[in-house]
Design a protein around this motif. Sequence first.
Motif, short mmCIF file in Angstrom:
data_model
loop_
_atom_site.label_atom_id
_atom_site.label_comp_id
_atom_site.label_asym_id
_atom_site.label_seq_id
_atom_site.Cartn_x
_atom_site.Cartn_y
_atom_site.Cartn_z
N PRO A 91 -9.98 -12.60 7.90
CA PRO A 91 -8.74 -12.66 7.41
C PRO A 91 -8.51 -13.84 6.36
O PRO A 91 -7.59 -13.66 5.55
N SER A 92 -9.06 -14.63 6.57
CA SER A 92 -8.79 -16.11 5.73
C SER A 92 -9.64 -15.99 4.14
O SER A 92 -9.57 -16.63 3.42
N ASP A 93 -10.40 -14.68 4.19
CA ASP A 93 -11.14 -14.62 2.99
C ASP A 93 -10.08 -14.29 1.69
O ASP A 93 -9.03 -13.61 2.26
N ARG A 94 -10.58 -14.15 0.44
CA ARG A 94 -9.73 -13.82 -0.53
C ARG A 94 -10.51 -12.44 -1.01
O ARG A 94 -11.41 -12.10 -0.95
N CYS A 95 -9.56 -11.96 -1.89
CA CYS A 95 -10.04 -10.63 -2.42
C CYS A 95 -11.05 -10.76 -3.35
O CYS A 95 -10.99 -11.68 -4.16
N GLU B 23 -5.70 -3.26 -6.11
CA GLU B 23 -6.23 -1.77 -5.59
C GLU B 23 -7.37 -2.03 -4.44
O GLU B 23 -7.71 -1.09 -4.06
N TYR B 24 -8.21 -3.13 -4.34
CA TYR B 24 -9.17 -3.13 -3.62
C TYR B 24 -9.02 -2.84 -2.31
O TYR B 24 -8.08 -3.32 -1.64
N ALA B 25 -9.87 -2.02 -1.72
CA ALA B 25 -9.86 -1.62 -0.32
C ALA B 25 -11.36 -1.29 0.21
O ALA B 25 -11.86 -0.46 -0.74
N ALA B 26 -11.82 -1.77 1.06
CA ALA B 26 -13.10 -1.40 1.69
C ALA B 26 -13.12 -1.09 2.96
O ALA B 26 -12.38 -2.08 4.01
N GLU C 120 -5.81 -8.07 3.74
CA GLU C 120 -5.24 -7.96 5.15
C GLU C 120 -6.43 -7.01 5.67
O GLU C 120 -6.92 -6.35 5.09
N ILE C 121 -6.39 -7.06 7.03
CA ILE C 121 -7.40 -6.10 7.75
C ILE C 121 -6.57 -5.26 8.84
O ILE C 121 -5.77 -5.82 9.52
N LYS C 122 -6.79 -3.99 8.51
CA LYS C 122 -6.34 -3.15 9.56
C LYS C 122 -7.20 -2.15 9.97
O LYS C 122 -8.40 -2.00 9.68
N ILE D 164 -10.60 -1.76 8.20
CA ILE D 164 -10.40 -1.82 6.76
C ILE D 164 -10.05 -2.90 6.06
O ILE D 164 -8.92 -3.80 6.94
N VAL D 165 -10.61 -3.42 5.33
CA VAL D 165 -10.15 -4.58 4.33
C VAL D 165 -9.43 -4.17 2.99
O VAL D 165 -9.80 -3.46 2.25
#
Length: 576
Positions: free
Chosen positions: A391-395, A228-231, A403-405, A221-222
Amino acid sequence: MRYTKLFLPTLREIPADAEVISHQLMLRAGMIRKLTSGIYTYLPLGLRAIKKVKEIIREEMERAGAQEILMPTVQPADLWKESGRWDVYGKELVRFKDRHGRDYCLGPTHEEVITDLIRNEVRSYRDLPLNLYQIQNKFRDEIRPRFGLMRGREFSMKDAYSFDADEEGAAKSYQSMFDAYNRIFERCGLNFKAVEADTGNIGGSFSHEFMVLADTGEDAIVSCTECEYAANMEKAEVNPDYIIEKAGDESSPVSMEKVSTPNVRTVEEVTQFLSVTPKQLVKTMIFETSAEPVAVLVRGDHEVNPTKVKNVLGVETLELAGEETVLKFTGAPAGFAGAVGLSIKIIADTAVESMKNMVMGGNEKDTHLIGVNRGRDFEVSEFADLRLVTPSDRCPRCGKAIEIKRGIEVGHIFKLGDKYSKALSATYLDQNGNERYIIMGCYGIGVGRTVAAAIEQNHDKNGIIFPMPIAPYQVVILPLQMRDSEVVSAADTLYNQLTRHGVEVLLDDRDERAGVKFKDADLIGIPLRVTIGKKSLKEGKLEVQFRATGETELVPREQADKVLLDMIKNSVRSRE
RNA sequence: CGGGGCGUGGCGCAGCCUGGCAGCGCGUCUGCUUUGGGAGCAGAAAGUCGGAGGUUCAAAUCCUCUCGCCCCGACCA
């Protein structure tokens, strides 16, 4: 329930074939037993937890205005042929014939059946909106069942379907399910996140997955650290500003040269061998699709996101080409593919657009090209966001850090639009007498997976720690000396009092040593434990312990039932 | 489907390489003792060594085939 009457086979040792903690604990706590790969029997304890989750789901679905129905497991092929999925769904769909040779399948989902029902029953805009749900066993012949209830082949799923007259109504239905899902997983005691997701082979335009955060999750999950962005990783967009950064050098194009690179294949090997950075390199991946084969170009430090490729191409299936196919299209073994001189369709990730003097495979064994430039040396038919977020990309929304979980998908909601109503002609007459397609949505929850996820998130080295709302029993009473009549009668009294108040109590009336009872109580994870022993009883007290915190309280015998009732009330309320 | 691993009393495993009485721990049953964190002693029951075929005087062990399960990759609640 008395322990001596309960079918609760606990295991002291970890079964050899269980890998993840929730699977191990569900086996050890006597909740489930495997029949065959991906197919499980629910024992009393497991079934109780599952029923708890189902009840929470029912309450919230009804609260959101959905009505319960029950559809069959066996479905006729005709409907699936009508929707077009008979040919698309693949081997996951178990097909069989009846004695007359007619084709059937076991339902992996119910869009076809419910749309068939609705097209026959709904005529007018006055019948809409409508939201129907069921809790029913699905069968999907998964390529690889795994992790106990986490990915079974036969599993219990709540699936709901909404029917609206227009997009606006459908959006409302979607939002109302979104809210209901939040309440459901909240009440189940889960730490979760709703993320934007790909629609997969259910189809439709838009969807969210409900992800339980856990390291053992199968999905990445990014999410943005600020907004609030999550995908889901497969859906997550790359921030367009960020990818335009200068990748190659800024100097003017040099001439293309062929270099010998014996046995140098991977990005790591190539960069080392030629003393270049991954950002100067272009990876050329050959994919076979349900339509024509395609070459996908991404920068050396990036990874292809197959889901994005699939969506951009609009194809049903997409598969990384095997060694032979690569040889056929590039004329070279894998590791030396490049865009120059390729005769198949070439698409590229946006990051490749600004690259100059690239390094790529030479479509010839042990050969790479340097100084490659687009336009002069090869052409790309389409640029698009085709890569995995790093992980180094931006929102993509606000440009802040992401962050990636890892997460476990416990629920998935879709805006289907008119995909199924069109395919199966589910229409209604609007106020003006015009025939229009019904706008649909569908909404799933994996029931068993939710229980497994809850255990994955709530356990310690001694066993499960059930959140009160889904605990198979709320209280466990441990009389420590079964030969001491006073201890036994104190336990019986409390058991009867609590039971009368509707509390779900497990009384461990086995003539076992204290240690055994403690260990089992910890293992099966009942939230409240009452220990009744000679010592404290002499002072007229019982001992109450919270499974979650280990916190202990001495309670006067006469007040024990009231104290426990309060504790149960509080623990449920704090979750809501 | 590709790659890797494993099938031996209920559970966890050893034995297999180098063929020669099928073992260990836990659990189960009986008895005595013990009794607030998986007790001790004594005794007992329980195994087609996943299945089939082959090699051999002899197979858990070697060979061939087969079935099942688990893990890693593509699918999904």
